[in-house]
Design an enzyme around this catalytic site. Structure first.
Site, mmCIF file in Angstrom:
data_model
loop_
_atom_site.group_PDB
_atom_site.id
_atom_site.type_symbol
_atom_site.label_atom_id
_atom_site.label_comp_id
_atom_site.label_asym_id
_atom_site.label_seq_id
_atom_site.Cartn_x
_atom_site.Cartn_y
_atom_site.Cartn_z
ATOM 1 N N CYS A 137 1.163 -0.949 -0.442
ATOM 2 C CA CYS A 137 0.001 -0.386 -0.136
ATOM 3 C C CYS A 137 0.661 0.916 0.070
ATOM 4 O O CYS A 137 1.615 1.509 1.327
ATOM 5 C CB CYS A 137 -0.898 -0.258 1.439
ATOM 6 S SG CYS A 137 -2.012 1.435 0.950
ATOM 7 N N CYS A 140 -0.667 3.993 2.033
ATOM 8 C CA CYS A 140 -0.437 3.917 3.542
ATOM 9 C C CYS A 140 1.717 4.415 3.791
ATOM 10 O O CYS A 140 1.852 4.812 5.148
ATOM 11 C CB CYS A 140 -0.565 2.243 4.251
ATOM 12 S SG CYS A 140 -1.802 2.054 3.297
ATOM 13 N N ASP A 141 2.433 3.802 3.146
ATOM 14 C CA ASP A 141 4.292 3.752 3.685
ATOM 15 C C ASP A 141 4.679 4.546 2.848
ATOM 16 O O ASP A 141 5.850 4.345 2.440
ATOM 17 C CB ASP A 141 3.926 2.296 3.389
ATOM 18 C CG ASP A 141 3.143 1.212 4.239
ATOM 19 O OD1 ASP A 141 2.842 2.121 5.409
ATOM 20 O OD2 ASP A 141 3.166 0.589 3.799
#
Ligand code: NAP
Length: 335
Positions: A137, A140-141
């Site tokens: 993801c 997200c990261d």
């Protein structure tokens, strides 16, 4: 003695398919309970901009879209419960769902809207480094990779989106794709190919991710073959080129598997790839009273807008099923 209450409809999953089903079911006075699952809001909650959802000419953030969807469903009376289904019994009415929090719920109908989860490659280093430089993801990261060199695996829309998003942070983004042709839509493919900070390694696959939880990802091992699918070629005994590339981040964008593990003993039939099989013209599954919507039953379109559409269909199908039970002489499921 007071009988345990029986719900009319339980919606398993809270992505756009589940939310859309909840809005329709709530407006039909069915008091739907939505089980949010492990990823409340589903895949869209991890997506940046959604540009192809009807009604948002400027695009809309994925997180915002699912937040608004939930608000809309709650406004009409849907209730959301943070839990997943660990076991389902659809052998007789009412159905029972055993939840991750220990609760057992009874219901006359179910909408399966559990979506799909990110695929992985199963290569050395993967288990150890997931969350330590390896991610499924970018939204997200990605921000952990300022100034880094990163690799994105895959040739579909998700991989292109991840690569484009990562250019905001990383110094360089290398897309590794097993063929020499992208599967992604033309618009995203063009954006990625024309982007100065994105380069492509065609006919190439990852065979190992190196690093440690302390040092995070440090490099990847690449296999290449001029005709593509290098891992299969290597396994068939053909020569492949092997190379090491220093990177600090790896992002998988290689598609998703449907979340249907809990359906194993339920009579709900699935395809070889584990997608729920539905009737050709409705959302009915092979079990009366159980309906499916969104990516869990869609191996073809997998779009937010189609998931929302089938969510609405599933609620309407469930409503018709409940009406039929109500009207059946012995108040039983009609055969
Ligand atoms: P996808 O379209 O199935 O693409 C998966 C990609 O990963 C393919 O290029 C595939 O290679 C590659 N791949 C799969 N398994 C692999 C393996 N074991 N090793 C190496 N490569 C592997 O999946 P997706 O990109 O997640 O998209 C799924 C659906 O969501 C699509 O319908 C897509 O249009 C939609 N989507 C839309 C948007 C958007 O419109 N903004 C964004 C994301 C997703 P091959 O090409 O060789 O099979």
């Amino acid at each position: 003695m007071k009988e345990a209450s029986i719900n009319d409809i339980i919606i398993v999953g809270s992505g756009v398919a589940g939310q859309s089903a909840a809005i329709y079911a709530a407006r039909a006075d069915l008091n739907p309970v939505v089980l949010t699952g492990d990823e409340p809001g589903g895949q869209l909650s991890l997506t940046t901009d959604v540009e192809n959802y009807l009604g948002f000419p400027e695009g809309v953030g994925g997180h915002e879209l699912v937040q608004r969807g939930r608000e809309q469903a709650e406004k009409f009376g849907a209730s959301f419960q943070q839990a997943s289904v660990v076991n389902a019994d659809f052998s007789e009415q009412p159905f029972t769902l055993s939840l991750s929090n220990g609760e057992v719920l009874s219901t006359r109908s179910v909408v399966l809207a559990t979506g799909a989860s990110a695929r992985t490659l199963g290569i050395p280093g993967e288990n150890e480094l997931m969350g330590y430089g390896l991610s499924t993801c970018a939204t997200c990261d990605g921000a952990f990779h300022r100034g880094n060199d990163v690799v994105v695996v895959g040739g579909g829309d998700a991989a292109m989106e991840e690569a484009l998003f990562l250019t905001k942070f990383a110094d360089s983004v290398t897309v590794v794709h097993r063929r020499d042709e992208l599967r992604a839509s033309e618009i995203l493919a063009k954006r990625a190919i024309e982007h100065e900070e994105i380069s492509f390694r065609w006919n190439t696959e990852l065979s190992e991710i190196r690093g440690s939880p302390e040092d995070s990802v440090t490099s990847v091992r690449l296999l290449s073959h001029p005709d593509g699918q290098p891992t299969a070629k290597r396994d068939a005994g053909e020569d492949v080129e092997i190379e090491s590339l220093d990177v600090q981040g790896v992002f998988y964008g290689i598609g998703h598997n449907p979340n249907t593990g809990f359906l194993q003993e339920t009579g709900v039939q699935r395809t070889e790839q584990n997608f729920v099989i539905t009737d050709e013209t409705t959302t009915a599954t092979t079990v009366d009273g159980v309906f499916a919507a969104g990516d869990v039953a869609d191996d073809r379109y997998q779009q937010a807008i189609t998931a929302a559409g089938t969510g609405a269909s599933a609620a309407l199908d469930a409503e018709a099923f409940l009406d039929a039970i109500e009207e059946s002489p012995r108040n039983e499921v009609p055969v």
